[in-house]
Design an enzyme around this catalytic site. Sequence first.
Site, mmCIF file in Angstrom:
data_model
loop_
_atom_site.group_PDB
_atom_site.id
_atom_site.type_symbol
_atom_site.label_atom_id
_atom_site.label_comp_id
_atom_site.label_asym_id
_atom_site.label_seq_id
_atom_site.Cartn_x
_atom_site.Cartn_y
_atom_site.Cartn_z
ATOM 1 N N ASP A 117 -0.034 6.473 8.415
ATOM 2 C CA ASP A 117 0.089 5.570 7.529
ATOM 3 C C ASP A 117 1.516 5.372 6.949
ATOM 4 O OD1 ASP A 117 -2.614 5.248 7.169
ATOM 5 O OD2 ASP A 117 -2.980 7.008 5.950
ATOM 6 N N ASP A 136 -6.232 0.184 7.924
ATOM 7 C CA ASP A 136 -7.039 0.630 6.505
ATOM 8 C C ASP A 136 -7.165 -0.688 5.893
ATOM 9 O OD1 ASP A 136 -6.425 3.163 7.093
ATOM 10 O OD2 ASP A 136 -4.892 3.553 5.933
#
Length: 155
Positions: A117, A136
């Site tokens: 991330d 995501d």
Amino acid sequence: MRIVYWTAFWAFLIDQATKYLVVHAMNLAERGTIEVYPPLLTLRMAWNTGINFGLFAEGAASSRWILIAVALLISVGVLYWAYRERPRRAGLVATGLLVGGAIGNVIDRLLYGAVADFLNVSCCGIDNPFAFNVADMAIFVGAAVLVLLPGEKGT
């Protein structure tokens, strides 16, 4: 169903390309943070071993394999649903986004042991501690469209 597979392919490819670019080419894995347009957009490296927002990140090593299996089972289930129900075009695109994003995060777990991330968005005096990635976003948009879309079948 071709639109599902093409959408999944492009969501997956864009996710993996951005991760490679940011983590390796821009060396975010070692730099930790790159301010792009502060405070609105910052690249902040986060290795997520759990699920959304790092939930269940402190689990056993087997949790990696459980999360991989769950993501793959959900992907197969959503593909089966789309094949059986034949939703309209928006539903097919949403299915592709969800599956492509899920596969992108599965690949991260296989390669790195965690999901890479790196996107951090903050605004208006609120410092967001969480980071996310393109996969995501694809999963979120795909799931939201599938939930909010009327249940009409396509032609």
